[in-house]
Design a protein around this motif. Structure first.
Motif, PDB file in Angstrom:
ATOM      1  N   PRO A  41       0.899  -1.272  -0.029  1.00 41.66           N
ATOM      2  CA  PRO A  41       0.098   0.095   0.155  1.00 41.66           C
ATOM      3  C   PRO A  41       0.939   1.205  -0.083  1.00 41.66           C
ATOM      4  O   PRO A  41       1.848   1.400   0.512  1.00 41.66           O
ATOM      5  CB  PRO A  41      -0.834  -0.274   1.361  1.00 41.66           C
ATOM      6  CG  PRO A  41       0.290  -0.994   2.199  1.00 41.66           C
ATOM      7  CD  PRO A  41       0.877  -1.800   1.227  1.00 41.66           C
ATOM      8  N   LEU A  42       0.249   2.389  -0.682  1.00 35.89           N
ATOM      9  CA  LEU A  42       0.945   3.642  -0.588  1.00 35.89           C
ATOM     10  C   LEU A  42       0.007   4.610  -0.714  1.00 35.89           C
ATOM     11  O   LEU A  42      -1.131   4.600  -1.498  1.00 35.89           O
ATOM     12  CB  LEU A  42       1.859   3.910  -1.985  1.00 35.89           C
ATOM     13  CG  LEU A  42       2.513   5.161  -1.931  1.00 35.89           C
ATOM     14  CD1 LEU A  42       3.595   5.267  -1.267  1.00 35.89           C
ATOM     15  CD2 LEU A  42       2.920   5.399  -3.440  1.00 35.89           C
ATOM     16  N   TRP A  43       0.120   5.487   0.203  1.00 34.68           N
ATOM     17  CA  TRP A  43      -0.705   6.787   0.477  1.00 34.68           C
ATOM     18  C   TRP A  43      -0.312   7.559  -0.448  1.00 34.68           C
ATOM     19  O   TRP A  43       0.684   8.257  -0.846  1.00 34.68           O
ATOM     20  CB  TRP A  43      -0.767   7.561   1.869  1.00 34.68           C
ATOM     21  CG  TRP A  43      -1.685   8.589   1.816  1.00 34.68           C
ATOM     22  CD1 TRP A  43      -1.523   9.782   1.886  1.00 34.68           C
ATOM     23  CD2 TRP A  43      -3.127   8.194   2.246  1.00 34.68           C
ATOM     24  NE1 TRP A  43      -2.636  10.605   2.321  1.00 34.68           N
ATOM     25  CE2 TRP A  43      -3.564   9.625   2.489  1.00 34.68           C
ATOM     26  CE3 TRP A  43      -3.947   7.333   2.419  1.00 34.68           C
ATOM     27  CZ2 TRP A  43      -4.807   9.883   2.812  1.00 34.68           C
ATOM     28  CZ3 TRP A  43      -5.410   7.613   2.783  1.00 34.68           C
ATOM     29  CH2 TRP A  43      -5.604   8.765   2.650  1.00 34.68           C
ATOM     30  N   PHE A  44      -1.354   8.072  -1.816  1.00 35.64           N
ATOM     31  CA  PHE A  44      -1.051   8.796  -2.642  1.00 35.64           C
ATOM     32  C   PHE A  44      -1.818  10.033  -2.743  1.00 35.64           C
ATOM     33  O   PHE A  44      -2.925  10.054  -2.750  1.00 35.64           O
ATOM     34  CB  PHE A  44      -0.956   8.049  -4.201  1.00 35.64           C
ATOM     35  CG  PHE A  44      -0.736   8.621  -5.204  1.00 35.64           C
ATOM     36  CD1 PHE A  44       0.687   8.974  -5.662  1.00 35.64           C
ATOM     37  CD2 PHE A  44      -1.691   8.746  -6.140  1.00 35.64           C
ATOM     38  CE1 PHE A  44       0.848   9.800  -6.884  1.00 35.64           C
ATOM     39  CE2 PHE A  44      -1.351   9.673  -7.385  1.00 35.64           C
ATOM     40  CZ  PHE A  44      -0.081  10.128  -7.602  1.00 35.64           C
ATOM     41  N   ARG A  45      -1.445  11.229  -2.949  1.00 37.11           N
ATOM     42  CA  ARG A  45      -2.342  12.152  -3.442  1.00 37.11           C
ATOM     43  C   ARG A  45      -2.047  12.794  -4.869  1.00 37.11           C
ATOM     44  O   ARG A  45      -0.796  12.893  -5.284  1.00 37.11           O
ATOM     45  CB  ARG A  45      -1.956  13.654  -2.513  1.00 37.11           C
ATOM     46  CG  ARG A  45      -2.356  13.229  -0.838  1.00 37.11           C
ATOM     47  CD  ARG A  45      -1.809  14.270   0.007  1.00 37.11           C
ATOM     48  NE  ARG A  45      -2.108  14.127   1.264  1.00 37.11           N
ATOM     49  CZ  ARG A  45      -1.599  14.903   2.119  1.00 37.11           C
ATOM     50  NH1 ARG A  45      -0.729  15.897   2.077  1.00 37.11           N
ATOM     51  NH2 ARG A  45      -2.086  14.847   3.344  1.00 37.11           N
ATOM     52  N   SER A  46      -2.949  13.158  -5.577  1.00 36.29           N
ATOM     53  CA  SER A  46      -2.964  13.808  -6.844  1.00 36.29           C
ATOM     54  C   SER A  46      -3.833  14.800  -7.000  1.00 36.29           C
ATOM     55  O   SER A  46      -4.553  15.479  -6.040  1.00 36.29           O
ATOM     56  CB  SER A  46      -3.688  12.478  -7.931  1.00 36.29           C
ATOM     57  OG  SER A  46      -4.971  12.305  -7.649  1.00 36.29           O
ATOM     58  N   PHE A  47      -3.761  15.522  -8.396  1.00 34.67           N
ATOM     59  CA  PHE A  47      -4.477  16.869  -8.423  1.00 34.67           C
ATOM     60  C   PHE A  47      -5.745  16.591  -8.296  1.00 34.67           C
ATOM     61  O   PHE A  47      -6.904  17.500  -7.770  1.00 34.67           O
ATOM     62  CB  PHE A  47      -4.113  17.454  -9.837  1.00 34.67           C
ATOM     63  CG  PHE A  47      -2.658  18.020  -9.825  1.00 34.67           C
ATOM     64  CD1 PHE A  47      -2.175  19.040  -8.936  1.00 34.67           C
ATOM     65  CD2 PHE A  47      -1.669  17.464 -10.470  1.00 34.67           C
ATOM     66  CE1 PHE A  47      -0.883  19.502  -9.165  1.00 34.67           C
ATOM     67  CE2 PHE A  47      -0.422  17.889 -10.580  1.00 34.67           C
ATOM     68  CZ  PHE A  47       0.178  19.275  -9.916  1.00 34.67           C
ATOM     69  N   ASP A  48      -6.543  15.562  -8.746  1.00 35.79           N
ATOM     70  CA  ASP A  48      -7.914  15.465  -8.803  1.00 35.79           C
ATOM     71  C   ASP A  48      -8.359  14.761  -7.573  1.00 35.79           C
ATOM     72  O   ASP A  48      -9.595  14.492  -7.225  1.00 35.79           O
ATOM     73  CB  ASP A  48      -8.394  14.373 -10.208  1.00 35.79           C
ATOM     74  CG  ASP A  48      -7.463  13.092  -9.897  1.00 35.79           C
ATOM     75  OD1 ASP A  48      -6.783  12.845  -9.270  1.00 35.79           O
ATOM     76  OD2 ASP A  48      -8.202  11.775 -10.531  1.00 35.79           O
ATOM     77  N   LYS A  49      -7.432  14.327  -6.728  1.00 30.99           N
ATOM     78  CA  LYS A  49      -7.814  13.876  -5.557  1.00 30.99           C
ATOM     79  C   LYS A  49      -6.764  14.347  -4.152  1.00 30.99           C
ATOM     80  O   LYS A  49      -6.011  13.492  -3.829  1.00 30.99           O
ATOM     81  CB  LYS A  49      -7.882  12.431  -5.477  1.00 30.99           C
ATOM     82  CG  LYS A  49      -8.584  11.726  -4.451  1.00 30.99           C
ATOM     83  CD  LYS A  49      -9.121  10.074  -4.655  1.00 30.99           C
ATOM     84  CE  LYS A  49     -10.157   9.667  -3.804  1.00 30.99           C
ATOM     85  NZ  LYS A  49     -10.291   8.238  -4.076  1.00 30.99           N
TER      86      LYS A  49
END
Length: 260
Positions: A41-49
């Motif tokens: 698992p990896l905690w990931f942030r993106s522009f749409d989220k």
């Protein structure tokens, strides 16, 4: 003979480089399945989220290395090395690219000296200083001297190009192999050679079993040995086995070996 009978009759792997205990065939299969299919698992942030979310990524390098196909030479080769050993900065990229150009004729010479034989079928003197000059082992040593600042990346590329001949070695696996070297060995590759020869039947079985279960790559016993030694010496073997026994392929393996 059924898969069940073959599996039951196949001896465990006796690999001193992984530790004092033999590795049962089923454990080796599970470990390779975990290496190939395991996720983390990896905690990931993106522009749409921007609030972020958990995503599942491959835990190991299988999909970034073993399943990839590249052409002869070129920048794709450096990407192959990065798939196992991490991204390179611009000077590092240039270093690996130049090293690959430098060692290319030496790797070709090793292939010529092997005369069509895979690594595990080479005569012992091809990996002994007593057989030099002009041996495969001498070519490997020359490759190491010319591999620059990122020898792991270079070996990864060379193994990918010649998967039945050039062992993939890292700093951690070299440390595991070195105490088992004998006087007269041309390098730690001789240790790999002895372990493959001593476990030829089991590695042959493992090659066919892994290829049949996974389908997206056919690693040679040279790569399977590398994976098992790396997992064991970096304390990841137990985790890989746990990941492997949770895969659909493991259920397929159990069904195959228990079928009557």
């Amino acid at each position: 003979m059924t898969d069940r009978a073959v599996s039951a009759a196949t001896p465990p792997l006796v690999l001193p480089t992984t530790g004092p205990d033999p590795i049962p065939v089923d454990t080796a299969v599970a470990a390779v399945l975990g290496y190939a299919r395991g996720r983390r698992p990896l905690w990931f942030r993106s522009f749409d989220k921007p609030q972020g979310d958990w995503v599942q990524l491959p835990a190991f390098g299988w999909t970034r290395y073993d399943t990839l196909v590249t052409g002869p030479g070129g920048d794709d080769d450096v990407l192959i090395g990065e798939g196992l050993h991490g991204r390179l900065d611009r000077p590092g990229w240039a270093d690996v690219r130049q090293a690959l150009v430098t060692v290319a004729p030496v790797a070709a010479a090793a292939e010529e000296r092997a005369d069509g034989r895979p690594f595990w079928e080479l005569p012992d003197d091809q990996l002994s200083v007593l057989g030099e000059p002009g041996t495969v082992g001498a070519a490997f040593r020359e490759i190491d001297r010319a591999s620059g600042a990122h020898p792991g990346h270079v070996r990864a590329v060379l193994h990918h190009q010649r998967p039945a001949l050039v062992p993939h070695l890292t700093r951690s696996t070299r440390r595991a192999l070195l105490p088992h070297s004998h006087e007269g060995d041309s390098g730690v590759e001789a240790v790999v050679h002895r372990e493959l020869r001593a476990n030829a039947e089991t590695f042959s079985h493992l090659e066919h079993r892994v290829a049949a279960l996974l389908g997206d790559a056919r690693p040679t016993r040279l790569r399977l040995h590398d994976v098992l030694v790396w997992l064991a010496t970096t304390l990841r073997l137990t985790h890989a086995v746990a990941l492997g026994t949770a895969t659909p392929e493991w259920r397929g393996h159990l069904e195959a070996v228990t079928a009557r």
